[in-house]
Enzyme design. Structure first.
Site, PDB file in Angstrom:
ATOM      1  N   ASP A 186       0.858  -1.179   0.000  1.00  0.00           N
ATOM      2  CA  ASP A 186       0.000   0.000   0.000  1.00  0.00           C
ATOM      3  C   ASP A 186       0.904   1.241   0.000  1.00  0.00           C
ATOM      4  O   ASP A 186       2.131   1.152   0.080  1.00  0.00           O
ATOM      5  CB  ASP A 186      -0.955  -0.033   1.211  1.00  0.00           C
ATOM      6  N   GLU A 188     -10.963   6.429   4.032  1.00  0.00           N
ATOM      7  CA  GLU A 188      -9.999   5.787   4.924  1.00  0.00           C
ATOM      8  C   GLU A 188     -10.161   6.230   6.379  1.00  0.00           C
ATOM      9  O   GLU A 188     -11.290   6.414   6.852  1.00  0.00           O
ATOM     10  CB  GLU A 188      -8.584   6.017   4.403  1.00  0.00           C
TER      11      GLU A 188
HETATM   12  C1  GLC Z   1      -4.460   4.230  -0.063  1.00  0.00           C
HETATM   13  C2  GLC Z   1      -5.339   3.034   0.181  1.00  0.00           C
HETATM   14  C3  GLC Z   1      -5.359   2.059  -0.942  1.00  0.00           C
HETATM   15  C4  GLC Z   1      -5.087   2.761  -2.257  1.00  0.00           C
HETATM   16  C5  GLC Z   1      -3.693   3.336  -2.204  1.00  0.00           C
HETATM   17  C6  GLC Z   1      -3.343   4.120  -3.472  1.00  0.00           C
HETATM   18  O1  GLC Z   1      -3.861   4.651   1.128  1.00  0.00           O
HETATM   19  O2  GLC Z   1      -5.162   2.310   1.378  1.00  0.00           O
HETATM   20  O3  GLC Z   1      -6.651   1.422  -0.934  1.00  0.00           O
HETATM   21  O4  GLC Z   1      -5.197   1.840  -3.332  1.00  0.00           O
HETATM   22  O5  GLC Z   1      -3.486   4.162  -1.078  1.00  0.00           O
HETATM   23  O6  GLC Z   1      -4.151   5.257  -3.572  1.00  0.00           O
END
Ligand code: GLC
Length: 640
Positions: free
Chosen positions: A333, A530
């Site tokens: 991530d 988030e």
């Molecule tokens: C974010 C998320 C993830 C996403 C990534 C790229 O923090 O947790 O779901 O795909 O970053 O944006």
């Protein structure tokens, strides 16, 4: 020219090139009377020599030959790659922190847009221009390895202004229609392909177990069966076979593993559950995704019993790659490796732990040069085996070949007309209608009919595309207002009611009186994404919404509450004063789908994908846990 004939054309071109090369070479060799001497000294007749030389000159390198099996192409390419070529393929910077020249120089394998990171102007065409520019930079490298460009198109190509925004996953879970979800995936893939973007960090197959979690709406529901069923999204995005179909983008099952199980619904928190429970509730959707051939899996920020998933070799390598047989590649991530030791930034040790755990590509938005430097050092000191580097590259390159990126690396602008087009919006509107859950309908006050010729609409979420779309819409967190073209719920009501019905509107309810046949309060949550959506306190309505509803009730007319939220809200105490309640979830740009249900064009068929609490203190509350909910999992009324 369709895709097939385009490929045939390219083959014709290549064969013409070969003939041309043969002709030129033949003239040169025969004209000079030259021939080739074999290694054993024997002379080779001129014509044979020409043929052999021509074949060598005209034949593409094996890895560039689409006629060869992917495995052979990967073997050939990897054999030609230096360590730095391989490290570049494992590195994914964010677009704001790298230049095209750096992409070329560092042989970068992938670039992403984080939520809302868009070119200016933010139009489909400028996205395609941006993508093509970055791709040309990647192809300028010695081995011409194309890059993959990743985005979170979690409910349509949602970073792009003008794209169709579909209901968020929780609404699709309420619709309970895997085929609908597959079609949404296909539409999303077409809108992405038009802009060149070839990798979607979706679907989230998380299983939400605590509605306090800010990512509740990214889940299809609280039971594994819903997320497993909706992995049809992968078929829609990738096509029946990766690289096939009118538009195919790489899908990502995320976030592996147990992100919906954290204590208190704490985003990026700790899931303190047994392995049996982890396997029973959270693993099945990934098993289903792997069976569907998902091309990538994204690791969760969260921990399992105190160990970060980003360093969890057992779960990432032994279970996902070994037991489940996942042959795609694993991506971290965003700055996920920074959080392994809990301190800001990342160390060489964290780099080694993440890559050795089985992460094949690291999403390292800004510090990507440091990441490459650290990983090179870890390989040099033997802390990361070269076999691990080669395995990661094999996985990544296999998907690039399967996607067809070596043959068709540029944006497929044929699909530009589909971005936000009528066909996709109609699909989205149908999905909105199917996602509505009717929770209360006293005296069958709904659907509105001929007796209703004067209706009042109120509420912060009635005339607001941003609020009805929620997070991950144009920007990461989303925001209220006219952020992208669409139909607000109020506009939908006016359209479906028709000219014969007077529709009054007052955002805060002012203007209502007892001359109206009914009042609709469209209320709910502010957009969030988030951890910004984590709620440790109450889960009740905002005071402004309560005041609006009370103002409508004071006019002594039937009050229908339409709740625009990413999760169940704590409304039990207020429900008796409402005549009807519809959970609209986060419908996206096509608010007309809500009106279709309110006026009976579509009967409500949605059923709760999550248990609806009687009180916020019940969280977590799920099917079968013995607590008494306001509405059980699967509940939903219809008309008649
Ligand atoms: C974010 C998320 C993830 C996403 C990534 C790229 O923090 O947790 O779901 O795909 O970053 O944006």
């Amino acid at each position: 020219m369709d895709c097939t004939s385009a490929k045939a054309e390219r083959r014709r071109v290549r064969s013409r090139h070969r003939v041309l090369a043969f002709g030129v070479l033949a003239t040169l060799v025969i004209g000079t009377g030259g021939g080739t001497v074999r290694r054993d000294g024997g002379a080779v007749p001129a014509a044979d020599a020409v043929l052999a030389a021509t074949e060598r000159a005209a034949a593409p390198l094996p890895y560039l030959d689409p006629g060869l099996p992917v495995g052979k192409r990967v073997d050939d390419l990897i054999a030609r790659m230096s360590l730095d070529d391989k490290l570049g393929q494992m590195t994914q910077p964010e677009r704001r922190y790298i230049t095209p020249a750096e992409i070329t120089a560092h042989r970068i394998g992938s670039v992403l847009s984080s939520g809302g990171s868009a070119p200016s102007p933010n139009t489909p065409r400028s996205w395609a221009d941006m993508y093509d520019g970055l791709q040309r930079a990647a192809l300028a490298g010695r081995l011409r390895v194309p890059l993959m460009y990743g985005v979170d198109a979690v409910h349509g190509h949602n970073n792009v202004v003008g794209a169709t925004i579909f209901p968020h996953n929780i609404g699709l879970g309420a619709a309970r229609d895997p085929e609908l979800v597959r079609r949404i995936g296909g539409a999303t893939a077409r809108e992405m392909a038009a802009t060149g973007v070839d990798w979607n960090f979706a679907p989230c197959v998380c299983v939400v177990r605590n509605d306090r979690w800010g990512r509740t709406y990214e889940s299809f529901g609280e039971v594994p069966g819903l997320a497993s069923a909706m992995t049809t999204m992968i078929d829609g995005l990738q096509g029946e076979k990766l690289g096939a179909g009118p538009a195919s983008v790489l899908a990502t099952a995320k976030h592996y593993l147990g992100d919906g199980a954290t204590q208190g619904g704490d985003d990026r928190g700790d899931a303190r559950i047994s392995e049996e429970r982890l396997r029973e509730i959270h693993l099945p959707p990934f098993r289903a995704a792997v069976r569907r051939g998902v091309g990538s899996v994204m690791v969760s920020y969260s921990s399992w019993n105190g160990v970060k998933l980003h360093e969890h070799r057992y779960l990432v390598t032994d279970v996902l790659k070994g037991e489940l047989g996942f042959t795609g590649f694993v991506v971290s991530d965003y700055n996920g490796i920074d959080q392994i030791d809990g301190a800001p930034g990342f160390t060489r040790d964290e780099v080694a732990k993440a890559v050795n755990a089985g992460i094949d590509m690291v999403m390292v938005p800004e510090e990507w040069k440091k990441f490459i430097r650290y990983l090179r050092a870890e390989v040099g000191e033997g802390d990361v085996p070269m076999a691990r580097i080669d395995d990661a590259n094999r996985r990544i390159l296999t998907k690039k070949f399967e996607l067809g990126l070596f043959e068709n690396p540029m944006a497929d602008r044929r699909h530009l007309g589909s971005v936000g087009g009528a066909g996709h919006r109609a699909l989205a509107r149908g999905a909105v209608a199917r996602s509505q859950v009717l929770l209360k309908n006293s005296q069958d006050v709904l659907p509105f009919g001929p007796a209703h010729d004067k209706i009042f609409v109120a509420g912060r979420s009635a005339d607001d595309i941003g609020r009805q779309s929620g997070g991950w819409t144009v920007t990461w967190q989303g925001k209220p207002g006219g952020i992208t073209p669409g139909t607000t719920i109020l506009e939908g009501i006016r359209e479906v009611a028709g000219p014969g019905v007077e529709v009054g509107y007052g955002r805060d309810g002012k203007g209502i009186d007892d001359s109206y046949d009914a009042a609709i309060a469209v209320v709910g949550e502010d957009p969030y994404a988030e951890y910004h959506g984590d709620r440790t306190g109450g889960l009740g309505l905002d005071d402004a919404d309560v005041r609006t509803i009370e103002r409508l009730r004071a006019a002594d007319v039937p009050v229908i509450v339409v709740l625009v939220s990413g999760r169940p809200m704590d409304v039990a105490q207020r429900l008796p004063g409402w005549d009807a309640l519809v959970a609209a979830w986060l419908p996206g740009t096509e608010g007309g789908g809500v009106a279709d249900v309110l006026f009976g064009r579509s009967a409500p068929t949605g059923r709760l994908p999550v248990t609806w609490m009687s009180d916020a203190d019940q969280q977590p509350i799920n099917q079968g846990d013995g607590k008494k909910p306001l509405f059980p999992f699967g509940y939903g009324l219809t008309y008649g």
